[in-house]
Design a protein around this motif. Sequence first.
Motif, PDB file in Angstrom:
ATOM      1  N   PRO A   1       0.792  -1.231   0.000  1.00  0.00           N
ATOM      2  CA  PRO A   1       0.000   0.000   0.000  1.00  0.00           C
ATOM      3  C   PRO A   1       0.827   1.285   0.000  1.00  0.00           C
ATOM      4  O   PRO A   1       1.972   1.296   0.460  1.00  0.00           O
ATOM      5  CB  PRO A   1      -0.786  -0.096   1.306  1.00  0.00           C
ATOM      6  CG  PRO A   1      -0.504  -1.410   1.933  1.00  0.00           C
ATOM      7  CD  PRO A   1       0.602  -2.021   1.230  1.00  0.00           C
ATOM      8  N   HIS A   2       0.217   2.332  -0.541  1.00  0.00           N
ATOM      9  CA  HIS A   2       0.741   3.686  -0.416  1.00  0.00           C
ATOM     10  C   HIS A   2       0.372   4.132   0.991  1.00  0.00           C
ATOM     11  O   HIS A   2      -0.795   4.354   1.284  1.00  0.00           O
ATOM     12  CB  HIS A   2       0.055   4.555  -1.483  1.00  0.00           C
ATOM     13  CG  HIS A   2       0.283   6.031  -1.348  1.00  0.00           C
ATOM     14  ND1 HIS A   2      -0.707   6.945  -1.614  1.00  0.00           N
ATOM     15  CD2 HIS A   2       1.381   6.740  -0.999  1.00  0.00           C
ATOM     16  CE1 HIS A   2      -0.226   8.174  -1.437  1.00  0.00           C
ATOM     17  NE2 HIS A   2       1.026   8.077  -1.059  1.00  0.00           N
ATOM     18  N   ILE A   3       1.371   4.168   1.883  1.00  0.00           N
ATOM     19  CA  ILE A   3       1.110   4.507   3.280  1.00  0.00           C
ATOM     20  C   ILE A   3       1.915   5.730   3.665  1.00  0.00           C
ATOM     21  O   ILE A   3       3.123   5.760   3.447  1.00  0.00           O
ATOM     22  CB  ILE A   3       1.505   3.354   4.233  1.00  0.00           C
ATOM     23  CG1 ILE A   3       0.678   2.091   3.935  1.00  0.00           C
ATOM     24  CG2 ILE A   3       1.327   3.756   5.698  1.00  0.00           C
ATOM     25  CD1 ILE A   3       0.942   0.947   4.892  1.00  0.00           C
TER      26      ILE A   3
ATOM     27  N   VAL B   1      -3.612   5.837   3.075  1.00  0.00           N
ATOM     28  CA  VAL B   1      -3.295   4.409   3.193  1.00  0.00           C
ATOM     29  C   VAL B   1      -4.266   3.639   2.311  1.00  0.00           C
ATOM     30  O   VAL B   1      -5.441   3.518   2.591  1.00  0.00           O
ATOM     31  CB  VAL B   1      -3.264   3.928   4.674  1.00  0.00           C
ATOM     32  CG1 VAL B   1      -4.445   4.398   5.466  1.00  0.00           C
ATOM     33  CG2 VAL B   1      -3.164   2.411   4.756  1.00  0.00           C
TER      34      VAL B   1
END
Lengths: 203, 271
Positions: free
Chosen positions: A116-118, A144
Amino acid sequence: MAKIAIIDYGLGNLRSVKKAIEKTTAKTEITDNNEKIRKADGIIIPGVGAFEDGIKNLSKYREEIYRAFENDKPVLGICLGMQLTLTKGYEGNKELKGLDIIQGEVISLPTQKKVPHIGWNSIKLTQNHPLLKGIGNGDYFYFVHSYYTNTASERDVLAECRYGINFPAVISRKNYVGVQFHPEKSGKKGIQLLKNFVEYCKS
Amino acid sequence: MLTKRIIPCLDVKLGKEGGKVVKGVEFEDLKEAGNPVELSKRYNKDLADELVFLDITASSDNRKTMLDVVKKTSEEVFIPLTVGGGISSTEEIKKTLRAGADKVSINTAAVKDPNLLSKGARLFGSQCIVSAIDAKRRYEEKENKNLVEFEDGRKGWFEVYTYGGREPTGKDAIKWASEVEKKGAGEILLTSMDKDGKKSGYDIGLTKNVSENVNIPVIASGGGGNPQHFVEAFKKGKADACLAASIFHYKEYSIKNLKKELKENDINVRI
């Protein structure tokens, strides 16, 4: 005082959304009752998790959300809550139907970057909107997610974010606004956005 | 642009009076550092990007007290909150999230039953399942292990420990990291037991090897003592976030000042 209904469809950290809205002095309730959703001045569709479970659990509230959309009642979709308002979503090998309030599809982020883009990422505003009052280019919000909303029209996009690709951070059609990030977890700027939403519900 | 995250970690020791933050050196010899809710508020003002609470007593008797601390904190602090320590079932994950946590970190229970990660990810989403890995250097060249060259030129591998650093598992930390990713963990909290509490810098070899081997974010932990250590963990170690405790608890550095130094070193941070 504006009354905000947070739809409890079984997913996500709803308590934080509620507490963050209470910071803005609005009255808010986490509810799974369509009557209460109908009577509220504004509706929040929260959520984290999977599209398939999300849309299944949200189906009970579908009519109320459409009614709000038709009657110009403010609706805010957060993260998965935003994604569910698109035409369709792709998860695994499945094509799933969404609410189709905003035309487009929900697809995976490209994996040349970690997914994930966190974390905290900056947004770029592409249109003015009352919800973005006091929020500027380059302000940081907490993201997120592993999927993003590929909208059919750029006119529905109010702000973008970049992570490998550019994707919509804020989308809107009529009285509906969706945010890919979590305003309830984005410190001061996030509270500002929720405050703007509450103001929007009053007007 | 996505920023690198700075995450203060609060090791919480629970008792009847609510909970105290303590910080140990190499997982033992704990010192007290303050009230968790107050400390969280301070860090929030100081631009912490997230907070991690670890219940170091990790006993079921204390679980309710921990949930109270989480509840109180999430009412006052609007940044992501990760909670770990003794979480061993989907029911406990649910309770922790419902109390106001955004993520749970799981170590021992995941080693015992890796399917807990996949079950948790399926029910609540990968983004809230953090796999905590405690790794310790083994100075031996063993077959079937990922060999890494340490600073002194010697070679060895990293072993996974459970039960708060008390129990060696024989598992290779770099391999285990790939496995937890496959099981559905959304993030890895990687602690070097050799560096923990020593403030002599992060374990760059460990961090880099794990970070390059997985496609999920890695939080480096253990050893952050001055801004240069963080610079190295981000640049050489390829960490996505750095976790630290003592450096912040005892006010040696403010998070804001640390971030300013990182920015001067071309590391993108939220200021």
